[in-house]
Design a protein around this motif. Structure first.
Motif, PDB file in Angstrom:
ATOM      1  N   PRO A  49       0.825  -1.163   0.173  1.00 46.07           N
ATOM      2  CA  PRO A  49      -0.068  -0.007   0.010  1.00 46.07           C
ATOM      3  C   PRO A  49       0.802   1.121   0.125  1.00 46.07           C
ATOM      4  O   PRO A  49       2.021   1.119   0.595  1.00 46.07           O
ATOM      5  CB  PRO A  49      -0.774  -0.237   1.292  1.00 46.07           C
ATOM      6  N   CYS A  50       0.418   2.423  -0.754  1.00 48.96           N
ATOM      7  CA  CYS A  50       0.938   3.660  -0.746  1.00 48.96           C
ATOM      8  C   CYS A  50       0.115   4.726  -0.169  1.00 48.96           C
ATOM      9  O   CYS A  50      -0.821   4.924  -0.232  1.00 48.96           O
ATOM     10  CB  CYS A  50       1.362   3.930  -2.161  1.00 48.96           C
ATOM     11  N   PRO A  51       1.173   5.648   0.782  1.00 43.94           N
ATOM     12  CA  PRO A  51       0.322   6.601   1.292  1.00 43.94           C
ATOM     13  C   PRO A  51      -0.154   7.856   0.418  1.00 43.94           C
ATOM     14  O   PRO A  51       0.836   7.941  -0.690  1.00 43.94           O
ATOM     15  CB  PRO A  51       1.214   6.955   2.427  1.00 43.94           C
ATOM     16  N   VAL A  52      -1.224   8.256   0.551  1.00 42.64           N
ATOM     17  CA  VAL A  52      -1.848   9.478  -0.522  1.00 42.64           C
ATOM     18  C   VAL A  52      -2.469  10.429   0.337  1.00 42.64           C
ATOM     19  O   VAL A  52      -3.312   9.921   1.401  1.00 42.64           O
ATOM     20  CB  VAL A  52      -2.282   9.022  -1.812  1.00 42.64           C
ATOM     21  N   THR A  53      -2.588  11.785   0.255  1.00 48.10           N
ATOM     22  CA  THR A  53      -3.303  12.641   0.820  1.00 48.10           C
ATOM     23  C   THR A  53      -4.300  13.436  -0.333  1.00 48.10           C
ATOM     24  O   THR A  53      -3.605  13.871  -1.211  1.00 48.10           O
ATOM     25  CB  THR A  53      -2.560  13.604   1.737  1.00 48.10           C
ATOM     26  N   VAL A  54      -5.459  13.303  -0.182  1.00 43.70           N
ATOM     27  CA  VAL A  54      -6.633  13.798  -1.214  1.00 43.70           C
ATOM     28  C   VAL A  54      -7.475  14.832  -0.429  1.00 43.70           C
ATOM     29  O   VAL A  54      -7.562  14.790   0.843  1.00 43.70           O
ATOM     30  CB  VAL A  54      -7.364  12.751  -1.751  1.00 43.70           C
ATOM     31  N   ARG A  55      -7.907  15.573  -1.088  1.00 41.46           N
ATOM     32  CA  ARG A  55      -8.949  16.577  -0.780  1.00 41.46           C
ATOM     33  C   ARG A  55     -10.334  16.475  -1.592  1.00 41.46           C
ATOM     34  O   ARG A  55     -10.637  16.799  -2.590  1.00 41.46           O
ATOM     35  CB  ARG A  55      -8.547  18.118  -0.934  1.00 41.46           C
ATOM     36  N   PRO A  56     -11.148  15.508  -0.704  1.00 42.66           N
ATOM     37  CA  PRO A  56     -12.462  15.008  -1.589  1.00 42.66           C
ATOM     38  C   PRO A  56     -13.588  15.970  -1.722  1.00 42.66           C
ATOM     39  O   PRO A  56     -13.492  17.043  -1.133  1.00 42.66           O
ATOM     40  CB  PRO A  56     -12.841  13.958  -0.815  1.00 42.66           C
ATOM     41  N   CYS A  57     -14.319  15.971  -2.899  1.00 44.55           N
ATOM     42  CA  CYS A  57     -15.662  16.458  -2.940  1.00 44.55           C
ATOM     43  C   CYS A  57     -16.621  15.713  -2.556  1.00 44.55           C
ATOM     44  O   CYS A  57     -16.981  14.772  -3.027  1.00 44.55           O
ATOM     45  CB  CYS A  57     -15.747  16.982  -4.378  1.00 44.55           C
ATOM     46  N   ARG A  58     -17.633  16.057  -1.700  1.00 46.84           N
ATOM     47  CA  ARG A  58     -18.715  15.168  -1.274  1.00 46.84           C
ATOM     48  C   ARG A  58     -19.756  15.167  -2.195  1.00 46.84           C
ATOM     49  O   ARG A  58     -20.137  16.124  -2.827  1.00 46.84           O
ATOM     50  CB  ARG A  58     -19.167  15.733  -0.070  1.00 46.84           C
ATOM     51  N   ARG A  59     -20.133  13.867  -2.627  1.00 45.33           N
ATOM     52  CA  ARG A  59     -21.250  13.593  -3.595  1.00 45.33           C
ATOM     53  C   ARG A  59     -22.626  14.366  -2.978  1.00 45.33           C
ATOM     54  O   ARG A  59     -22.913  14.352  -1.940  1.00 45.33           O
ATOM     55  CB  ARG A  59     -21.637  12.044  -3.746  1.00 45.33           C
ATOM     56  N   ALA A  60     -22.977  15.192  -3.844  1.00 42.74           N
ATOM     57  CA  ALA A  60     -24.324  15.956  -3.674  1.00 42.74           C
ATOM     58  C   ALA A  60     -25.365  15.170  -3.986  1.00 42.74           C
ATOM     59  O   ALA A  60     -25.488  14.563  -5.095  1.00 42.74           O
ATOM     60  CB  ALA A  60     -24.205  17.225  -4.070  1.00 42.74           C
ATOM     61  N   CYS A  61     -26.539  15.359  -3.532  1.00 48.54           N
ATOM     62  CA  CYS A  61     -27.961  14.830  -3.728  1.00 48.54           C
ATOM     63  C   CYS A  61     -28.350  15.222  -5.115  1.00 48.54           C
ATOM     64  O   CYS A  61     -29.087  14.461  -5.835  1.00 48.54           O
ATOM     65  CB  CYS A  61     -28.882  14.898  -2.713  1.00 48.54           C
ATOM     66  N   LEU A  62     -27.932  16.159  -5.596  1.00 51.35           N
ATOM     67  CA  LEU A  62     -28.509  17.354  -6.692  1.00 51.35           C
ATOM     68  C   LEU A  62     -27.768  16.757  -7.985  1.00 51.35           C
ATOM     69  O   LEU A  62     -27.900  17.252  -9.085  1.00 51.35           O
ATOM     70  CB  LEU A  62     -28.666  18.625  -6.487  1.00 51.35           C
ATOM     71  N   GLN A  63     -26.555  15.884  -7.909  1.00 46.09           N
ATOM     72  CA  GLN A  63     -25.947  15.611  -9.083  1.00 46.09           C
ATOM     73  C   GLN A  63     -26.446  14.743  -9.957  1.00 46.09           C
ATOM     74  O   GLN A  63     -26.156  15.049 -11.319  1.00 46.09           O
ATOM     75  CB  GLN A  63     -24.675  14.821  -8.411  1.00 46.09           C
TER      76      GLN A  63
END
Length: 270
Positions: A49-63
């Motif tokens: 496994p490899c470490p990674v840092t992400v900045r997610p975007c939350r899934r919106a109900c209106l997508q």
């Protein structure tokens, strides 16, 4: 495109070949890295496994809503037209699921997710009891709160108004993978030794010889170009492992693209 362009660390090895006693350990380490990179790519670039840092975007109900609506027009509930033509109210604090009675607040992490190292929201590190991971890579919040719907992307990670997830992705290396990389490392080291070096005659990497005639005995050998074109090495343990974990000779992990899915942002420099 995978999250990494190569293995983040050399795979562990358990060498079972005879090497010269005075061989520099740096030589073995260098070919260990080469063997790890070769097998990482030949196996479909899925092992870590490899470490990674992400900045997610939350899934919106209106997508998935077929019309554009104003988020501030209806307070905490926003009306929209469903696929069946019926009007409904969408909550801005979570999304429904076809297998959940309530709403789930979740973000999708590129995976496979091995484990979570840290979740930071507004500069505060959440306790592990505040979230869980559902396969294949859904980070679900379970403490009654929800993930931010947006964040300050211009601010550094860990600052107020930001949301970062640090985790390790990739499949774990088992004993079979370690045996495969160990065999390949041994053969790469032996092939690098000068002719006549003790143990060098044990090298089994395919060369450019396809036929050998000696003392009236003719031996036809496999064409190395054919072996390599089939994404194999000619080594028993290596090819056996590759045939099990990547029988279809995939060059990268399978991916599904959707216009409704917003991939998390990953900072690559500085």
């Amino acid at each position: 495109m995978p999250l990494q362009v190569g293995p983040c660390d050399p795979w562990p090895v358990d060498l079972c070949c005879q090497l010269p006693d005075d061989l520099d350990p740096a030589v073995v380490e260098r070919w260990q890295r080469v063997a790890s990179h070769i097998l990482w790519r030949m196996s479909g670039m899925r092992w870590g496994p490899c470490p990674v840092t992400v900045r997610p975007c939350r899934r919106a109900c209106l997508q998935e809503a077929p019309i554009r609506v104003s988020w501030g027009a209806a307070g905490p509930w926003v009306p929209y037209i469903g696929p069946d033509g019926a009007w409904r109210n969408a909550s801005v604090c979570g999304c429904g699921s076809d297998c959940s009675c309530g709403e789930l607040c979740e973000v999708v992490l590129p995976g496979p997710v091995y484990d979570i190292a840290e979740v930071n929201v507004d500069g505060q590190v959440l306790v592990p009891e505040a979230y869980r991971v559902d396969a294949p890579g859904r980070l679900v919040r379970v403490d009654g709160e929800c993930w931010p719907s947006c964040q300050e992307m211009a601010a550094p990670p860990g600052a107020p108004g930001t949301f970062t997830v640090t985790y390790r992705w990739g499949l774990p290396l088992d004993e079979a993978a370690i045996a495969a990389v160990s065999e390949l490392t041994c053969q790469l080291v032996l092939a690098c030794l000068p002719p006549g070096t003790k143990g060098c005659d044990a090298c089994r990497l395919p060369g450019n010889v396809t036929r050998v005639i000696r003392q009236g005995v003719q031996v036809d050998m496999a064409d190395p170009t054919t072996i390599f074109s089939e994404r194999r090495t000619g080594l028993t343990l290596v090819d056996l492992w590759l045939s099990v974990v990547n029988p279809d000779r995939l060059t990268s992990p399978s991916r599904i693209y959707s216009p409704d899915f917003r991939r998390p942002r990953v900072t690559t420099w500085p």
